[in-house]
Design an enzyme around this catalytic site. Sequence first.
Site, short mmCIF file in Angstrom:
data_model
loop_
_atom_site.label_atom_id
_atom_site.label_comp_id
_atom_site.label_asym_id
_atom_site.label_seq_id
_atom_site.Cartn_x
_atom_site.Cartn_y
_atom_site.Cartn_z
N GLU A 165 0.48 5.30 0.69
CA GLU A 165 -0.39 6.39 1.16
C GLU A 165 0.06 7.74 0.62
O GLU A 165 1.17 7.87 0.07
CB GLU A 165 -0.41 6.41 2.69
CG GLU A 165 -1.11 5.19 3.26
CD GLU A 165 -1.22 5.19 4.78
OE1 GLU A 165 -1.99 4.39 5.30
OE2 GLU A 165 -0.53 6.01 5.44
N CYS A 169 -10.82 -2.73 -3.99
CA CYS A 169 -9.89 -3.76 -4.47
C CYS A 169 -10.62 -5.01 -4.93
O CYS A 169 -10.19 -5.67 -5.88
CB CYS A 169 -8.88 -4.10 -3.39
SG CYS A 169 -7.66 -2.80 -3.17
N ASN A 212 0.84 -1.20 0.00
CA ASN A 212 0.00 0.00 0.00
C ASN A 212 0.88 1.25 0.00
O ASN A 212 1.99 1.26 0.55
CB ASN A 212 -1.03 0.00 1.15
CG ASN A 212 -0.46 -0.32 2.51
OD1 ASN A 212 0.60 -0.90 2.64
ND2 ASN A 212 -1.17 0.07 3.55
N CYS A 219 -4.12 0.86 -2.41
CA CYS A 219 -4.00 -0.34 -1.60
C CYS A 219 -2.96 -1.29 -2.23
O CYS A 219 -2.64 -1.18 -3.42
CB CYS A 219 -5.32 -1.07 -1.53
SG CYS A 219 -6.65 -0.17 -0.74
N GLU A 245 -3.29 -4.43 -3.03
CA GLU A 245 -3.84 -5.28 -4.10
C GLU A 245 -3.81 -4.55 -5.44
O GLU A 245 -3.45 -5.11 -6.47
CB GLU A 245 -5.29 -5.68 -3.76
CG GLU A 245 -5.44 -6.49 -2.49
CD GLU A 245 -5.67 -5.62 -1.25
OE1 GLU A 245 -5.09 -4.52 -1.14
OE2 GLU A 245 -6.44 -6.07 -0.38
N CYS A 266 -10.40 -4.43 0.60
CA CYS A 266 -11.50 -3.45 0.67
C CYS A 266 -12.39 -3.60 -0.56
O CYS A 266 -12.05 -4.29 -1.53
CB CYS A 266 -10.93 -2.04 0.76
SG CYS A 266 -10.35 -1.36 -0.80
ZN LIG Z 1 -8.17 -1.88 -1.18
#
Ligand SMILES: [Zn+2]
Length: 170
Positions: free
Chosen positions: A69, A115, A67, A78, A80, A112
């Site tokens: 940010e 994703c 991930n 993210c 994925e 999430c």
């Molecule tokens: Zn995600």
Amino acid sequence: MTDLTKNFARPEKTEVVVTFGSLDLSVQELLTAAFQVRQRAYVPYSGFKVGAAFRAKSGGQIFSGCNVENAAFTPSSCAERTAIAKAVSEGATEFSAGAVIAYEPEVFTTPCGVCRQFIREFANEDIPIYIAQSIDARISAKEEPLQKEDPILCTSIYNLLPSSFHTYRK
Ligand SMILES: [Zn+2]
């Protein structure tokens, strides 16, 4: 009347929890790749590190991602999506399996919603998704990050996102 739901993504795989040691070596390798890339997670705001890895259907290459940010939050990616974007950029658009690893006590961290849809774009069949927990204390103690008895959630993209949005137009 035509069954307008017959092409919906319905789980074809059973969701089970098994031990790391019972998995095929190819799956252990995929989870280990997700573990390794998790160390590179760029998470100055949340501190919540995630790693993901996907195996290309053709050739079997593993593409991994962490991930990433951002100070403005919305542009964050993210793990994925990082992994899949890397794969697509290098010509792989079909996958045979995926792995995600993060750490929260007592629970598995599953992808999430964004994703799940992102994975679904590249899954025209129900591919397995393996979820593991990464125990950070083991890393500092230089222990094996994933041990034989560790629980692994074996789920699948259709379990995670049934009846998903999908266009059949190409
Ligand atoms: Zn995600």
